[in-house]
Scaffold this motif. Structure first.
Motif, PDB file in Angstrom:
ATOM      1  N   GLU A  55     -28.002  56.543 -41.319  1.00  0.00           N
ATOM      2  CA  GLU A  55     -26.511  56.370 -41.779  1.00  0.00           C
ATOM      3  C   GLU A  55     -25.797  56.884 -40.573  1.00  0.00           C
ATOM      4  N   LYS A  57     -21.540  56.530 -39.440  1.00  0.00           N
ATOM      5  CA  LYS A  57     -20.090  55.936 -39.650  1.00  0.00           C
ATOM      6  C   LYS A  57     -19.088  56.532 -38.505  1.00  0.00           C
ATOM      7  N   ASN A  75     -19.788  50.583 -38.976  1.00  0.00           N
ATOM      8  CA  ASN A  75     -20.877  50.754 -39.299  1.00  0.00           C
ATOM      9  C   ASN A  75     -21.866  50.902 -38.052  1.00  0.00           C
ATOM     10  N   ASN A  77     -25.131  51.941 -38.524  1.00  0.00           N
ATOM     11  CA  ASN A  77     -26.283  52.401 -39.153  1.00  0.00           C
ATOM     12  C   ASN A  77     -27.727  52.079 -38.472  1.00  0.00           C
ATOM     13  N   ASP A  78     -28.637  52.872 -38.340  1.00  0.00           N
ATOM     14  CA  ASP A  78     -30.009  52.501 -37.505  1.00  0.00           C
ATOM     15  C   ASP A  78     -29.624  52.179 -36.113  1.00  0.00           C
ATOM     16  N   ASP A  85     -16.993  48.433 -41.844  1.00  0.00           N
ATOM     17  CA  ASP A  85     -17.027  48.590 -43.288  1.00  0.00           C
ATOM     18  C   ASP A  85     -15.587  48.565 -43.733  1.00  0.00           C
ATOM     19  N   ASN A 126     -24.675  57.878 -49.940  1.00  0.00           N
ATOM     20  CA  ASN A 126     -25.155  57.885 -48.537  1.00  0.00           C
ATOM     21  C   ASN A 126     -25.799  59.223 -48.432  1.00  0.00           C
TER      22      ASN A 126
END
Length: 190
Positions: A55, A57, A75, A77-78, A85, A126
């Motif tokens: 997570e 952001k 976003n 993520n990863d 978003d 989250n």
């Protein structure tokens, strides 16, 4: 639509600072750690544990004036760029100004791509803000484009404070497109 949002977010990141009174990154978050994947039943079919960022952001809040702000939440993520978003304009005191302060309801108006205000889990789904280790099976979450009217501190002369949010949205997020013209709406009273 996603490409259009990404292009608008990039243009906004470069042009909004010129117009801004204030810029901050409140609401940005990151969850990182040494994680060993596996199923809840204990069956681990993975190659082992590794460092991960499930997570991440980056939220940019741009205040244009006292009652107008722009929010862009990317976003990451990863470690991958997953688009925007959220990308919306938030307007305050619109009905107050239009009615010269006579209207009893003065909601915050959000226009653009925003998080659907469905329930408490919508806002804490989250690893950073969640009170639990994981979400429930339902995992209510989602973003859509549209307009939302929200008031969380409506004092009506009762021993309690009321709140509401009413949104009219495209209803096509995550689908192949809005082929049948169906729209979505959401009403929450608190």
């Amino acid at each position: 639509m996603r490409t259009l949002l990404v292009v608008a977010a990039i243009i906004g990141l470069f042009t909004l600072p010129i117009l801004a009174e204030d810029i901050d990154f409140k609401g940005s978050r990151i969850a990182a750690g040494y994680i060993e994947p596996g199923s809840p039943a204990g069956n681990d079919n993975s190659d082992g544990a590794s460092f991960a960022i499930p997570e991440a952001k980056l939220r940019t809040n741009v205040k244009l004036d006292e009652d107008t702000s722009v929010v862009i939440k990317l976003n990451l993520n990863d470690g991958n760029f997953g688009g925007a978003d959220s990308f919306y304009v938030k307007l305050n005191n619109v009905t107050k100004k239009l009615s010269n302060g006579k209207c009893p309801v003065n909601p915050e108006i959000t226009i653009g791509r925003f998080k659907i205000d469905f329930g408490e889990e919508t806002w804490s789904n989250n690893p950073v803000e969640n009170a639990l280790v994981t979400n429930s099976v339902a995992n209510m979450a989602g973003y859509d484009e549209g307009i939302q009217f929200k008031k969380s501190d409506w004092e009506v002369g009762l021993p309690l404070i009321l709140g509401f949010s009413l949104a009219f949205m495209n209803g096509d997020t995550g689908l192949a497109g809005d082929d049948n013209g169906t729209k979505a709406y959401n009403l929450k009273v608190a």
